[in-house]
Design a protein around this motif. Structure first.
Motif, PDB file in Angstrom:
ATOM      1  N   LYS A  41      69.750  58.053  -4.727  1.00 29.83           N
ATOM      2  CA  LYS A  41      68.808  59.009  -5.292  1.00 29.83           C
ATOM      3  C   LYS A  41      69.571  60.227  -5.799  1.00 29.83           C
ATOM      4  CE  LYS A  41      64.745  61.796  -4.030  1.00 29.83           C
ATOM      5  NZ  LYS A  41      63.800  62.110  -2.937  1.00 29.83           N
ATOM      6  N   PHE A  42      69.252  60.624  -7.013  1.00 33.71           N
ATOM      7  CA  PHE A  42      69.881  61.802  -7.619  1.00 33.71           C
ATOM      8  C   PHE A  42      68.809  62.864  -7.851  1.00 33.71           C
ATOM      9  CE2 PHE A  42      70.933  64.292 -11.409  1.00 33.71           C
ATOM     10  CZ  PHE A  42      72.157  64.841 -11.022  1.00 33.71           C
ATOM     11  N   LYS A  43      69.109  64.107  -7.475  1.00 31.53           N
ATOM     12  CA  LYS A  43      68.153  65.204  -7.603  1.00 31.53           C
ATOM     13  C   LYS A  43      68.809  66.396  -8.288  1.00 31.53           C
ATOM     14  CE  LYS A  43      64.983  68.019  -4.799  1.00 31.53           C
ATOM     15  NZ  LYS A  43      64.486  68.273  -3.425  1.00 31.53           N
ATOM     16  N   ILE A  83      50.696  37.768  -5.157  1.00 31.79           N
ATOM     17  CA  ILE A  83      51.902  36.957  -5.264  1.00 31.79           C
ATOM     18  C   ILE A  83      53.073  37.816  -4.814  1.00 31.79           C
ATOM     19  CG2 ILE A  83      53.362  35.601  -6.790  1.00 31.79           C
ATOM     20  CD1 ILE A  83      50.609  34.417  -6.367  1.00 31.79           C
ATOM     21  N   THR A  84      53.820  37.329  -3.845  1.00 31.38           N
ATOM     22  CA  THR A  84      54.951  38.095  -3.341  1.00 31.38           C
ATOM     23  C   THR A  84      56.262  37.371  -3.662  1.00 31.38           C
ATOM     24  OG1 THR A  84      55.924  39.156  -1.392  1.00 31.38           O
ATOM     25  CG2 THR A  84      54.895  37.014  -1.066  1.00 31.38           C
ATOM     26  N   TYR A  85      57.306  38.161  -3.783  1.00 26.66           N
ATOM     27  CA  TYR A  85      58.634  37.648  -4.098  1.00 26.66           C
ATOM     28  C   TYR A  85      59.594  38.042  -2.979  1.00 26.66           C
ATOM     29  CZ  TYR A  85      56.887  36.815  -8.826  1.00 26.66           C
ATOM     30  OH  TYR A  85      56.178  36.361  -9.909  1.00 26.66           O
ATOM     31  N   PRO A  86      60.670  37.303  -2.798  1.00 31.23           N
ATOM     32  CA  PRO A  86      61.585  37.621  -1.696  1.00 31.23           C
ATOM     33  C   PRO A  86      62.238  38.989  -1.819  1.00 31.23           C
ATOM     34  CG  PRO A  86      61.985  35.412  -2.552  1.00 31.23           C
ATOM     35  CD  PRO A  86      61.040  36.072  -3.499  1.00 31.23           C
ATOM     36  N   MET A  87      62.525  39.426  -3.039  1.00 33.45           N
ATOM     37  CA  MET A  87      63.238  40.689  -3.227  1.00 33.45           C
ATOM     38  C   MET A  87      62.857  41.309  -4.559  1.00 33.45           C
ATOM     39  SD  MET A  87      66.972  38.960  -3.882  1.00 33.45           S
ATOM     40  CE  MET A  87      66.687  37.788  -2.543  1.00 33.45           C
ATOM     41  N   LYS A  88      63.235  42.571  -4.738  1.00 34.76           N
ATOM     42  CA  LYS A  88      62.925  43.258  -5.995  1.00 34.76           C
ATOM     43  C   LYS A  88      63.838  44.459  -6.170  1.00 34.76           C
ATOM     44  CE  LYS A  88      59.147  45.927  -3.924  1.00 34.76           C
ATOM     45  NZ  LYS A  88      57.714  46.242  -3.992  1.00 34.76           N
ATOM     46  N   PHE A  89      63.849  44.942  -7.401  1.00 35.27           N
ATOM     47  CA  PHE A  89      64.572  46.159  -7.756  1.00 35.27           C
ATOM     48  C   PHE A  89      63.558  47.186  -8.236  1.00 35.27           C
ATOM     49  CE2 PHE A  89      66.585  48.821 -11.002  1.00 35.27           C
ATOM     50  CZ  PHE A  89      67.614  49.389 -10.251  1.00 35.27           C
ATOM     51  N   ALA A  90      63.657  48.429  -7.772  1.00 38.78           N
ATOM     52  CA  ALA A  90      62.704  49.483  -8.134  1.00 38.78           C
ATOM     53  C   ALA A  90      63.455  50.687  -8.665  1.00 38.78           C
ATOM     54  CB  ALA A  90      61.861  49.874  -6.927  1.00 38.78           C
ATOM     55  N   LEU A  91      62.904  51.290  -9.698  1.00 42.83           N
ATOM     56  CA  LEU A  91      63.475  52.485 -10.311  1.00 42.83           C
ATOM     57  C   LEU A  91      62.360  53.501 -10.528  1.00 42.83           C
ATOM     58  CD1 LEU A  91      65.911  53.926 -11.665  1.00 42.83           C
ATOM     59  CD2 LEU A  91      65.175  52.870 -13.829  1.00 42.83           C
ATOM     60  N   ALA A  92      62.528  54.720 -10.009  1.00 39.09           N
ATOM     61  CA  ALA A  92      61.528  55.778 -10.135  1.00 39.09           C
ATOM     62  C   ALA A  92      62.141  56.983 -10.833  1.00 39.09           C
ATOM     63  CB  ALA A  92      60.995  56.175  -8.768  1.00 39.09           C
ATOM     64  N   LEU A  93      61.407  57.553 -11.779  1.00 42.99           N
ATOM     65  CA  LEU A  93      61.816  58.752 -12.503  1.00 42.99           C
ATOM     66  C   LEU A  93      60.753  59.830 -12.311  1.00 42.99           C
ATOM     67  CD1 LEU A  93      62.883  57.096 -15.892  1.00 42.99           C
ATOM     68  CD2 LEU A  93      64.366  57.664 -13.958  1.00 42.99           C
ATOM     69  N   GLU A 111      64.358  63.897 -10.735  1.00 45.53           N
ATOM     70  CA  GLU A 111      64.781  62.953  -9.700  1.00 45.53           C
ATOM     71  C   GLU A 111      64.880  61.545 -10.285  1.00 45.53           C
ATOM     72  OE1 GLU A 111      62.459  62.891  -6.175  1.00 45.53           O
ATOM     73  OE2 GLU A 111      62.802  64.997  -5.677  1.00 45.53           O
ATOM     74  N   ILE A 112      65.933  60.838  -9.918  1.00 39.69           N
ATOM     75  CA  ILE A 112      66.102  59.426 -10.262  1.00 39.69           C
ATOM     76  C   ILE A 112      66.376  58.679  -8.962  1.00 39.69           C
ATOM     77  CG2 ILE A 112      67.398  57.735 -11.594  1.00 39.69           C
ATOM     78  CD1 ILE A 112      68.176  59.942 -13.517  1.00 39.69           C
ATOM     79  N   ASP A 113      65.567  57.671  -8.687  1.00 40.00           N
ATOM     80  CA  ASP A 113      65.668  56.942  -7.420  1.00 40.00           C
ATOM     81  C   ASP A 113      65.717  55.450  -7.718  1.00 40.00           C
ATOM     82  OD1 ASP A 113      65.612  56.037  -4.861  1.00 40.00           O
ATOM     83  OD2 ASP A 113      63.769  57.038  -4.272  1.00 40.00           O
ATOM     84  N   ALA A 114      66.843  54.814  -7.401  1.00 42.38           N
ATOM     85  CA  ALA A 114      67.003  53.371  -7.609  1.00 42.38           C
ATOM     86  C   ALA A 114      67.285  52.707  -6.268  1.00 42.38           C
ATOM     87  CB  ALA A 114      68.139  53.098  -8.588  1.00 42.38           C
TER      88      ALA A 114
END
Length: 410
Positions: free
Chosen positions: A358-360, A284-294, A334-337
């Motif tokens: 992205k913050f490093k 199932i795919t969506y048009p858009m999304k928000f991603a956050l990586a730590l 690292e924080i990547d949004a």
């Protein structure tokens, strides 16, 4: 070592057998569920799901998913020494897992944020090496290699276990141990790591997590003291003299934690993808999304020598003539949004785009002076980056591309 190996085999056999059988669970009558399956007709709901094991990886921390076909080459089963995974020619001390360097200059690593890792990197298991799994039946892989005579033995144990706790929730672990005594004195090397990973994907939410620790204990002997002992005689290697004889030891610890969370936005659409000749994946795919990586990483390297061989490096020792103990520490966060517009499932040639921040953060603690008391200092680095990219990785299109870049703001 062999007793530990046999114990692990027995535990894994019992665990796998229990996980593969549903007899006696949610079956109050005690009947074998296979008999019920043989008797049911086409009007009854089918309870059994065909076996499959999908392997994938989120590229650019959540931008899109890349699938990998299941193959023994994927696990590097053909490599009896991990250092040959990236380079066919290496210089190393001969025993596994000794420090190494590629003889092919362009294949040498670009450099880790923590320099001591460069010569041991292929023995470690880190977040960028891990994959996400989805398997309808538990999967266990056990590898054990042993070679060499008494006093020269090499052992390699690699254990994986992966299973779905729920259809949308997978979890697994890996334990890897490599140890060898070496042919000569004071040459023992040992590396091991333990990892736990899990992934969850249901409706609009997708979350994955990876945590592990790598350890390395390397003893060095400085090389053979007299080359004639191995060139002109047939002495046992263990009695051949070495240039360092008081067991200088190197210890390296690497800890990793990574978490990735994604939230999908918009109206969902169903996409059927042919992964290989036998596997069809419906997503199932969506048009858009928000991603956050730590990401968090902690490194420590220590060197200890009980007595100083003054003539080994030079005739002058600047720190201590009695014994040395030194340590280097490194931490990385690292924080990547990012916000992502996915590829359109109907218009195949419309690419996806994304942008984010992205913050490093990096810190190093190490010896900075010859002073015996106030001799340590800490240096820190922070960076904020603007990241952006465009991609079209739909397997049904004639042209695929992945273009990305980053710009340091501060």
């Amino acid at each position: 070592m062999k007793n530990i190996f046999y114990t692990i085999i027995c535990c894994l056999i019992s665990l796998t057998s229990l996980a593969q059988s549903d007899f006696g669970y949610e079956n109050p009558d005690g009947r074998d569920p296979r008999e019920e399956g043989m008797q049911r007709d086409s009007t009854k709901e089918q309870r059994y799901v065909p076996h499959h094991r999908l392997t994938c990886k989120w590229v650019h921390d959540g931008v899109y998913k890349e699938f990998y076909q299941i193959d023994t080459l994927q696990d590097g089963l053909q490599n009896t020494n991990l250092i040959f995974k990236h380079s066919v020619s290496n210089t190393y001390l001969g025993n596994f897992p000794a420090p190494y360097v590629s003889d092919i200059y362009i294949l040498r690593p670009r450099g880790e944020d923590f320099l001591p890792q460069d010569r041991l990197r292929d023995y470690f298991f880190k977040p960028e090496d891990a994959l996400d799994y989805n398997t309808t039946t538990p999967f266990t892989q056990l590898s054990y290699f042993n070679g060499g005579g008494r006093g020269k033995t090499e052992d390699w144990l690699d254990v994986w276990h992966i299973q779905n706790i729920r259809p949308y929730w997978n979890a697994g672990f890996r334990y890897n141990l490599i140890s060898s005594d070496g042919a000569y004195s004071y040459q023992k090397s040992k590396t091991y790591n333990f990892s736990f990973f899990s992934s969850y994907e249901k409706d609009r939410m997708a979350v994955s997590m990876f945590i592990n620790q790598n350890m390395a204990h390397i003893t060095e002997n400085g090389g053979i003291e007299n080359l004639a002992d191995i060139r002109d005689t047939s002495l046992d290697p263990k009695v051949v003299g070495t240039r360092l004889a008081m067991e200088p030891k190197n210890n390296l610890m690497n800890f990793n934690f990574k978490a990735l969370a994604q939230y999908n936005i918009g109206n969902p659409k169903e996409i059927i993808t042919q992964k290989d000749s036998a596997t069809i994946d419906t997503t199932i795919t969506y048009p858009m999304k928000f991603a956050l990586a730590l990401k968090a990483e902690d490194n420590r390297y220590s060197f200890k020598e009980e007595s100083v061989e003054e003539g080994f490096f030079s005739d002058t020792t600047y720190i201590s003539k009695q014994g040395n103990s030194d340590m280097i520490k490194n931490r990385k966060y690292e924080i990547d949004a990012k916000f992502i517009l996915n590829e359109h499932p109907k218009y195949k040639y419309l690419p996806g785009v994304y942008a984010g921040l992205k913050f490093k953060y990096l810190s190093y603690d190490q010896r900075v002076s010859l002073d015996t008391i106030n001799n340590r200092g800490t240096s820190k680095y922070t960076g904020t980056y603007l990241t952006a990219g465009t991609f079209n990785m739909d397997s049904t299109t004639m042209f695929n591309f992945d273009i990305w870049g980053s710009f340091c703001l501060a």
